[in-house]
Design a protein around this motif. Structure first.
Motif, PDB file in Angstrom:
ATOM      1  N   GLU A  36       0.845  -1.197   0.000  1.00  9.24           N
ATOM      2  CA  GLU A  36       0.000   0.000   0.000  1.00  9.24           C
ATOM      3  C   GLU A  36       0.877   1.244   0.000  1.00  9.24           C
ATOM      4  O   GLU A  36       2.068   1.175   0.334  1.00  9.24           O
ATOM      5  N   LYS A  37       0.263   2.336  -0.369  1.00  8.78           N
ATOM      6  CA  LYS A  37       0.985   3.613  -0.371  1.00  8.78           C
ATOM      7  C   LYS A  37       1.616   3.866   0.998  1.00  8.78           C
ATOM      8  O   LYS A  37       1.042   3.527   2.030  1.00  8.78           O
ATOM      9  N   ARG A  38       2.789   4.424   0.958  1.00 11.50           N
ATOM     10  CA  ARG A  38       3.547   4.807   2.156  1.00 11.50           C
ATOM     11  C   ARG A  38       4.189   3.616   2.875  1.00 11.50           C
ATOM     12  O   ARG A  38       4.916   3.824   3.846  1.00 11.50           O
ATOM     13  N   GLU A  39       3.964   2.413   2.395  1.00 12.93           N
ATOM     14  CA  GLU A  39       4.640   1.259   2.987  1.00 12.93           C
ATOM     15  C   GLU A  39       6.066   1.137   2.430  1.00 12.93           C
ATOM     16  O   GLU A  39       6.467   1.913   1.569  1.00 12.93           O
ATOM     17  N   THR A  40       6.800   0.160   2.967  1.00 15.23           N
ATOM     18  CA  THR A  40       8.147  -0.101   2.472  1.00 15.23           C
ATOM     19  C   THR A  40       8.190  -1.467   1.818  1.00 15.23           C
ATOM     20  O   THR A  40       7.352  -2.340   2.099  1.00 15.23           O
ATOM     21  N   SER A  78      11.088   2.912   0.227  1.00 19.45           N
ATOM     22  CA  SER A  78      10.261   3.414   1.333  1.00 19.45           C
ATOM     23  C   SER A  78       9.255   4.441   0.819  1.00 19.45           C
ATOM     24  O   SER A  78       9.377   4.939  -0.300  1.00 19.45           O
ATOM     25  N   SER A  79       8.286   4.734   1.670  1.00 19.01           N
ATOM     26  CA  SER A  79       7.229   5.712   1.328  1.00 19.01           C
ATOM     27  C   SER A  79       6.708   5.462  -0.082  1.00 19.01           C
ATOM     28  O   SER A  79       6.681   6.366  -0.938  1.00 19.01           O
ATOM     29  N   GLY A 131       3.050   5.489  -8.331  1.00 21.08           N
ATOM     30  CA  GLY A 131       3.924   5.506  -9.499  1.00 21.08           C
ATOM     31  C   GLY A 131       5.108   4.558  -9.414  1.00 21.08           C
ATOM     32  O   GLY A 131       5.820   4.378 -10.399  1.00 21.08           O
ATOM     33  N   ASP A 132       5.306   3.966  -8.235  1.00 19.48           N
ATOM     34  CA  ASP A 132       6.397   2.994  -8.100  1.00 19.48           C
ATOM     35  C   ASP A 132       5.988   1.621  -8.618  1.00 19.48           C
ATOM     36  O   ASP A 132       6.834   0.722  -8.712  1.00 19.48           O
ATOM     37  N   SER A 133       4.721   1.457  -8.944  1.00 25.39           N
ATOM     38  CA  SER A 133       4.257   0.179  -9.487  1.00 25.39           C
ATOM     39  C   SER A 133       4.967  -0.066 -10.818  1.00 25.39           C
ATOM     40  O   SER A 133       4.880   0.742 -11.740  1.00 25.39           O
TER      41      SER A 133
END
Lengths: 114, 113
Positions: free
Chosen positions: A14-18, A79-80, A84-86
């Motif tokens: 999820e968003k903000r997870e690492t 992290s965080s 868009g990191d997908s």
């Protein structure tokens, strides 16, 4: 022949997870590279390590870090996480010789950030 | 800065014909250039490397040329087969002789039976 191993193959965060991605290079390869490939995009170079030292840096966000350990495996720490990191994250390894530049890619880790 | 361009996003070829893919580079002179194949959802696979002092390199049905005057590499697949359908990536080094490569945007090749 042994290939590059990456784990996990799929990861949902999820968003903000690492997230931590692992890479095990081909035995006797001394260089590891990390790439990020978004949908329909070419692989973008993130960072590389030669003999456990960072050797080059590409478009890696400050939220990401990586290291190579004494057994030559490498980890990419993210992290965080943002939507868009997908992407598909590939690790590649190579054996640095004067005449050899080809890189051998792993199967990739598909990261989905929700 | 270095710029890599592959001729087209997609190329459709009849089986048995020769497929020709183009890679153009600007603003530098790479010491070598690599070509990779990538299938959907998989990592790129190294195919061929050609150096600046080589005009042509062959491997089975594959042929690569390197024209340093035109700043161009051509990648040919002869007697193409449906199994050759994939995305092909041109990959020169990030600077003239570095071991780190950058990828072109790729050409998606489709071979129709």
């Amino acid at each position: 022949a042994a290939g590059v191993i990456q784990s996990p193959r799929h990861l949902i965060k999820e968003k903000r997870e690492t997230a931590t991605l692992k890479c095990y290079p081909i035995p006797r390869h001394d260089t590891v590279y990390w790439y990020q490939q978004g949908p329909g995009q070419d692989p973008q170079f993130l960072i590389s390590f030669y003999e456990k030292m960072q050797s080059d840096k590409g478009s890696i966000p400050d939220r990401f870090s990586a290291q190579q350990f004494s057994d030559y495996h490498s980890e990419l720490n993210m992290s965080s996480l943002e939507l868009g990191d997908s992407a598909l994250y590939f690790c590649a390894s190579s054996r640095s010789t004067r005449d050899s530049y080809e890189q051998y890619f792993g199967p990739g880790t598909r990261l989905t950030v929700t | 800065s270095q710029k890599i361009e592959q001729n087209s996003e997609a190329l459709n070829i009849q089986e048995g014909k020769t497929a020709t893919l183009t890679c153009n580079y600007t603003n530098y002179s790479p010491a070598y250039l690599q070509w990779y194949r990538q299938d959907p959802g998989r990592g790129p696979v190294f195919l061929l490397l050609i150096r600046e002092n080589e005009k042509e390199k062959r491997k089975e049905r594959l042929k690569v040329t390197f024209d340093t005057t035109l700043k161009q590499s051509l990648f040919h697949i002869t007697a193409s087969q449906p199994a050759d359908s994939a995305t092909y990536l041109c990959a020169p080094p990030r600077c003239s002789s570095a071991s780190k490569i950058i990828f072109g945007s790729g050409t998606r090749l489709s071979i129709r039976p």
